[in-house]
Design a protein around this motif. Structure first.
Motif, mmCIF file in Angstrom:
data_model
loop_
_atom_site.group_PDB
_atom_site.id
_atom_site.type_symbol
_atom_site.label_atom_id
_atom_site.label_comp_id
_atom_site.label_asym_id
_atom_site.label_seq_id
_atom_site.Cartn_x
_atom_site.Cartn_y
_atom_site.Cartn_z
ATOM 1 N N VAL A 119 -3.433 -7.003 -2.545
ATOM 2 C CA VAL A 119 -3.090 -5.545 -1.762
ATOM 3 C C VAL A 119 -4.181 -5.150 -0.614
ATOM 4 O O VAL A 119 -5.196 -5.239 -0.719
ATOM 5 C CB VAL A 119 -2.891 -4.444 -2.604
ATOM 6 N N GLU A 169 -4.243 -2.333 2.013
ATOM 7 C CA GLU A 169 -3.713 -1.056 2.230
ATOM 8 C C GLU A 169 -4.403 -0.240 2.932
ATOM 9 O O GLU A 169 -5.650 -0.061 3.063
ATOM 10 C CB GLU A 169 -3.520 -0.235 0.777
ATOM 11 N N VAL A 220 1.645 -6.459 0.433
ATOM 12 C CA VAL A 220 1.197 -7.220 -0.733
ATOM 13 C C VAL A 220 1.406 -8.826 -0.704
ATOM 14 O O VAL A 220 2.412 -9.122 -0.427
ATOM 15 C CB VAL A 220 2.262 -6.691 -1.949
#
Length: 241
Positions: free
Chosen positions: A36, A38, A46
């Motif tokens: 991931v 982020e 992802v």
């Protein structure tokens, strides 16, 4: 072997992957196949990986290193998920150019593929399937999910249940049933299972769960699916000879 799945829904995205890798029956290990990237309020990306572990880890390391060193282009600077898919494909080809000839000398080919999904601020969530050669396709209304690895045991369950209007909770439950069915029929897929439910426009991962051996919810889900399937089967009419 591997089992990974990404699903595109009206309300968001669902991702899941197993953690079993093996190079023969006496060399089985566990590695997370979900990565991931982020940056809250800006983007969620992802990656689910399948194929040769060394190849997929090399690709992910290239992407991480470019982010950390602020080498452009990188995932933080990508303006769209399509551009992210291009960057992943470029990293795959870079690794293949470095390692491919050496692998070929041992009659081995570069083997890494990915399911990529997420959302960048300013555009809608998107889902891609990136093949070993670096080419890719995008999920659509007609094809709302992608699978990699040992797909055949879980696919019929997904096909019978999932539509674009399925809720995130129901999709997550369906995905876990598909993993339970896959593991019942194929020992090369195994726990832990990593699961993410991404809510559209949240631009943050708020629902992430790992299911390990003996997880109470996963065990109960599998048991009820088995019992329910047998109950429905027993209610079906017998063949009239």
């Amino acid at each position: 072997m591997t089992y990974c799945i990404g699903i595109m829904l009206d309300t968001g995205l669902v991702f899941a992957s197993d953690s079993r890798t093996h190079a023969g029956v006496d060399n089985i290990a566990r590695f997370c196949k979900m990565t991931v990237f982020e940056r809250p309020a800006d983007r969620v990306i992802v990656l689910l990986s399948s194929g040769n572990l060394a190849g997929t880890q090399a690709v992910i390391s290239v992407l991480k290193q470019r982010n950390e060193k602020d080498e452009m282009p990188n995932l933080w600077g990508a303006e769209s998920m399509f551009n992210v898919a291009m960057l992943v494909a470029d990293a795959m080809r870079d690794v293949d150019r470095r390692d491919g000839q050496h692998l070929a000398a041992s009659a081995i080919s570069f083997n890494a593929s990915f399911i990529l999904g997420g959302q960048i601020r300013g555009e809608q969530p998107r889902l891609f399937r990136i093949y070993t050669q670096g080419n890719f396709i995008e999920a659509s209304l007609e094809t709302p999910y992608f699978q990699t690895g040992e797909t055949k045991y879980g696919k019929p369950i997904i096909d019978r249940v999932i539509t674009r209007s399925t809720s995130l909770d129901d999709a997550a439950k369906c995905v876990l049933v598909s993993f339970d069915s896959t593991m019942c029929s194929n020992l090369s897929v195994g726990m832990p299972i990593d699961l993410i439910c991404y809510q559209r426009d949240s631009l943050a991962v708020k629902r992430r769960r790992r299911f390990d051996e003996g997880d109470a919810y996963f065990s109960k889900l599998g048991q009820q699916w088995t019992e329910g399937t047998r109950e429905v089967f027993n209610r079906m009419p017998s063949l009239d000879w």
